[in-house]
Design an enzyme around this catalytic site. Structure first.
Site, mmCIF file in Angstrom:
data_model
loop_
_atom_site.group_PDB
_atom_site.id
_atom_site.type_symbol
_atom_site.label_atom_id
_atom_site.label_comp_id
_atom_site.label_asym_id
_atom_site.label_seq_id
_atom_site.Cartn_x
_atom_site.Cartn_y
_atom_site.Cartn_z
ATOM 1 C CG ASP A 1 -0.415 0.209 2.579
ATOM 2 O OD1 ASP A 1 1.076 0.216 2.582
ATOM 3 O OD2 ASP A 1 -1.009 -0.109 3.432
ATOM 4 C CB CYS B 1 -22.853 -3.811 4.828
ATOM 5 S SG CYS B 1 -21.074 -3.745 5.012
ATOM 6 C CB CYS C 1 -24.865 -3.860 9.833
ATOM 7 S SG CYS C 1 -23.658 -3.564 11.148
ATOM 8 C CB CYS D 1 -18.384 0.242 10.931
ATOM 9 S SG CYS D 1 -19.225 0.481 9.540
ATOM 10 C CB CYS E 1 -16.542 6.517 13.974
ATOM 11 S SG CYS E 1 -15.204 7.898 13.756
ATOM 12 C CB CYS F 1 -14.723 1.704 12.148
ATOM 13 S SG CYS F 1 -13.309 1.723 11.178
#
Length: 370
Positions: free
Chosen positions: A135, A189, A192, A195, A199, A245
């Site tokens: 990355d 997902c 939901c 996450c 935060c 998250c």
């Protein structure tokens, strides 16, 4: 097509033999939806001080601008699942919480080494050209991983796997082979939003959208100045990164603990005492975090984070550790120390008489509760 089913099976078998936990194949291209999300992220300035996100925009949008000859991408993933729930550590206010991925060796080195092993095999056995990326290159690795079937990008923008949850390191092998792609993973997902709701700094303006400028991972690692006041209390005892998250995702119930020894948390990086970390000078910092991704932040930024955590500890015992840094050689450290000192009940009149830095002096002018 130069591909046969046995060819992709051989590539995947070699990758797994090299230590990767998941492997998928996709074309060397990024979808229009993902390109649009990246464009919006950059246009809104949500990358903060990470100027390279804007500077490398075109290269990120199209993998072939990195290497025009690339036809396919082999996406490889390694599991770094922790042996505990990181959310349970947030109550240990006298100790610092380090993101799970940073508690041992720098993953870049290991992942790239394993990628190169597979790439060398592909070059020798399959007569193709290859390039490897982790990355640090301008590659949209999460969209590529999703299109390769390794997982999907959740509402927190991170990759989620049905087998490994959100605890995956990614790396890519670009190749001139024209390989048949795997089926893309679909989004699981549903309704939901755990996450998003967990935060502490409201860093998600909407599902699938991250404002890095509000993200604790960004603030503790990439941000070079003082932490904005509005986020300091919310940081709690997080001193390098944030797993909230990721950790709250229900798909982690299928995740397993990392089997790679280099990703198993070091004891001294699991809930270290904040008072000990505050005492680190540059040499001590470099020695303690040798080989760790934490080392790249530098001592001053790291101690800044430690001081914010000490200020949030609410412990009068922490006042001595903070006071010792009010006269530190770094204005960044002195400013964070001033905030923590006042927050813990220190008196404004106790500031060093020779302090002249405007930014540090401004820290002494705010009420202790802010």
């Amino acid at each position: 097509m130069t591909n046969t089913p046995s060819l992709t099976d051989r590539i995947k078998a070699e990758a797994r033999e090299a230590g990767f936990d998941a492997v998928g194949i996709t074309r060397a291209e990024v979808g229009a939806r993902e390109q649009a999300r990246l464009d919006a992220f950059v246009e809104a300035g949500q990358y903060g001080e990470m100027a390279w996100m804007a500077e490398t925009l075109e290269r990120r949008r199209d993998p072939k601008t990195l290497w025009p000859e690339a036809r396919s991408v082999v996406v490889c993933a390694m599991n770094y699942g922790p042996d505990h729930n990181p959310l349970d550590e947030l109550t240990h206010t006298d100790r610092g919480v380090i993101a799970a991925y940073a508690r041992n060796r720098d993953y870049h080195d290991l992942v790239k080494k394993r990628l190169k092993r597979v790439a060398r095999w592909m070059h020798a056995e399959l007569d193709c050209q290859v390039k490897v990326f982790v990355d640090t290159a301008p590659v949209m690795e999460k969209p590529l991983a999703a299109s390769a079937g390794v997982g999907w990008q959740g509402k927190h923008s991170n990759l989620v796997s049905r087998e490994h949850g959100s605890w995956l390191f990614l790396g890519e092998i670009f190749t001139t082979l024209d390989l048949a792609p795997d089926a893309a993973e679909t989004d699981h997902c549903g309704s939901c939003r755990r996450c998003l709701d967990v935060c502490p700094t409201d860093a998600f303006p909407s599902p699938y959208t991250l404002d890095a400028r509000r993200c604790i991972s960004y603030l503790t690692i990439e941000h070079k100045g003082q932490i904005p006041r509005e986020f300091r209390a919310a940081m709690g005892n997080r001193i390098y990164g944030c797993d909230d998250c990721i950790a709250v995702c229900p798909w982690n119930k299928f995740a397993e603990t990392a089997r790679e020894a280099a990703f198993v948390a070091r004891e001294d990086l699991t809930l270290p005492l904040l008072s000990e970390l505050a005492e680190l000078d540059d040499a001590g910092f470099r020695a303690r975090f040798s080989g760790s991704p934490i080392k790249r932040t530098g001592r001053d930024r790291f101690v800044r984070n430690v001081l914010i955590a000490l200020g949030n500890s609410g412990s009068a015992d922490a006042l001595a550790s903070v006071a010792a840094l009010l006269d530190d050689g770094s204005p960044l450290v002195r400013g964070a120390a001033a905030w923590a000192y006042l927050r813990l009940g220190g008196e404004p009149g106790d500031r060093p008489a020779r302090e002249t830095d405007p930014e540090v002096l401004s820290e002494w002018s705010y009420p202790a509760s802010s």
